[in-house]
Write an enzyme that holds these catalytic residues in place. Structure first.
Site, short mmCIF file in Angstrom:
data_model
loop_
_atom_site.label_atom_id
_atom_site.label_comp_id
_atom_site.label_asym_id
_atom_site.label_seq_id
_atom_site.Cartn_x
_atom_site.Cartn_y
_atom_site.Cartn_z
N ASP A 145 -23.91 21.27 -16.36
CA ASP A 145 -22.46 21.16 -16.55
C ASP A 145 -21.97 19.99 -15.69
O ASP A 145 -21.78 20.13 -14.48
CB ASP A 145 -21.76 22.46 -16.11
CG ASP A 145 -22.02 23.61 -17.08
OD1 ASP A 145 -23.12 23.67 -17.66
OD2 ASP A 145 -21.13 24.47 -17.24
N LYS A 208 -16.20 21.37 -22.19
CA LYS A 208 -15.76 22.50 -21.38
C LYS A 208 -14.40 22.18 -20.78
O LYS A 208 -14.15 21.04 -20.37
CB LYS A 208 -16.81 22.75 -20.29
CG LYS A 208 -16.49 23.83 -19.27
CD LYS A 208 -17.67 23.97 -18.30
CE LYS A 208 -17.34 24.87 -17.12
NZ LYS A 208 -18.46 24.97 -16.16
N LYS A 244 -16.57 25.49 -24.48
CA LYS A 244 -16.63 26.43 -23.36
C LYS A 244 -15.33 26.42 -22.58
O LYS A 244 -15.05 25.49 -21.83
CB LYS A 244 -17.80 26.08 -22.42
CG LYS A 244 -17.91 27.01 -21.21
CD LYS A 244 -19.09 26.62 -20.32
CE LYS A 244 -19.10 27.46 -19.04
NZ LYS A 244 -20.24 27.10 -18.14
#
Length: 308
Positions: A145, A208, A244
């Site tokens: 991430d 995300k 996400k």
């Protein structure tokens, strides 16, 4: 494709109205609610990103990742043999080895995700970001991430943002890359859409919303804008990019609302761990509490559910 970026316009009032409508959706009840909650569990990135993380609390988190819902509750729902686990375990790079070893000892194949690239601020030199990504992959992380440099968005340096994410993508190697946009710090919904597009063009497997450390994290207006970008990117290229939301998602009701929004905006095919994740640390506890209530008719006492 800077042509896409230059033409972006976001109708903010319409987005806000849509977000307000979403929050008025009726709550699911009974077995339907239980089914959606179990689906949410399989899409959770069970996360611990604290300064006081230790090997022992990471090990406990990994056990919870493999056994997210009590076995007797799953048996009552006839779901005990479906292999329900969370989508991934997310930790800092220094704790990746602990998580990999704990999951290996538990005999499960849940991927370990690691935040990297100067998380959460992104205010580190690119060389340092790339080195951190490579180390996390070397330690055994199968998902990375990364977090973007917000200054590149705020100053309109779209080619610079593209190049930075491309280099991060290369450093990830075989690992999946989720690109955190830190939407609460991008200034406008138009910037959120543009950053989403750039991140996808640069090879992100997921986009995300947040690090969870900003003042404003995952919100429905931001989610709508990001999902519309994912949809347009899919129409233009045929490539499916995951989504996400992360940060501030704490209740079972919120989790179900996010799932329903993804179903409405992107379709049922996005409702899998391969294309949708929920970034959360405390969400699983509330989901298990709601499933306990569905099965028994009463809420669990504190000692009756295992800590995450």
């Amino acid at each position: 494709e800077l042509g896409w970026i230059s033409k972006v316009y976001v109708n903010r009032p319409a987005v806000v109205r849509h977000a307000e409508r979403i929050q008025k959706w009726k709550t699911l009840k009974g077995n339907w609610q239980a089914a959606w909650l179990l689906k949410a569990v399989t899409c959770i990135d069970l996360t611990t990103l604290s300064g006081d993380d230790t090997p022992s609390n990471v090990q406990r988190l990994c056990f919870k990742a493999k056994h997210p819902i009590r076995e007797d509750l799953l048996k009552a729902l006839d779901m005990h043999d479906k292999g329900i686990t969370v989508g991934a375990v997310c930790v800092y790079p220094a704790r990746v080895s602990d998580a990999v070893n704990a999951l290996k000892a538990a005999g499960c194949n849940i991927p370990v995700a690691s935040v990297a690239a100067g998380f959460p601020s992104g205010q580190t030199p690119l060389e340092t970001k790339l080195a951190e990504i490579k180390l996390a992959v070397e330690y055994g992380a199968r998902e990375i991430d990364i977090v973007i440099s917000r200054s590149l968005v705020l100053t309109g340096q779209w080619e610079g943002l593209y190049e930075e994410i491309c280099q991060c993508r290369k450093a990830c190697g075989e690992a999946h890359m989720k690109t955190i946009l830190a939407t609460g710090e991008l200034g406008s919904l138009a910037n959120v859409y543009k950053a989403s597009m750039i991140a996808m063009m640069a090879g992100s497997d997921f986009i995300k919303t947040s690090t969870g450390k900003e003042v404003e994290n995952a919100t429905f207006p931001v989610g709508i804008v990001m999902m519309r970008a994912i949809k347009e990117y899919y129409w233009q290229t045929g490539n499916k990019v995951g989504f996400k939301p992360a940060g501030g998602i704490r209740t079972a009701k919120e989790a179900i609302t996010w799932l329903m929004l993804v179903k409405e905006e992107l379709g049922v095919e996005w409702l899998t761990p391969e294309l949708f994740r929920l970034g959360a640390s405390s969400l699983l506890g509330d989901i298990e509490q709601q499933i306990f209530y569905h099965v028994t008719g009463s809420y669990a006492l504190q000692h009756e559910l295992a800590m995450a």
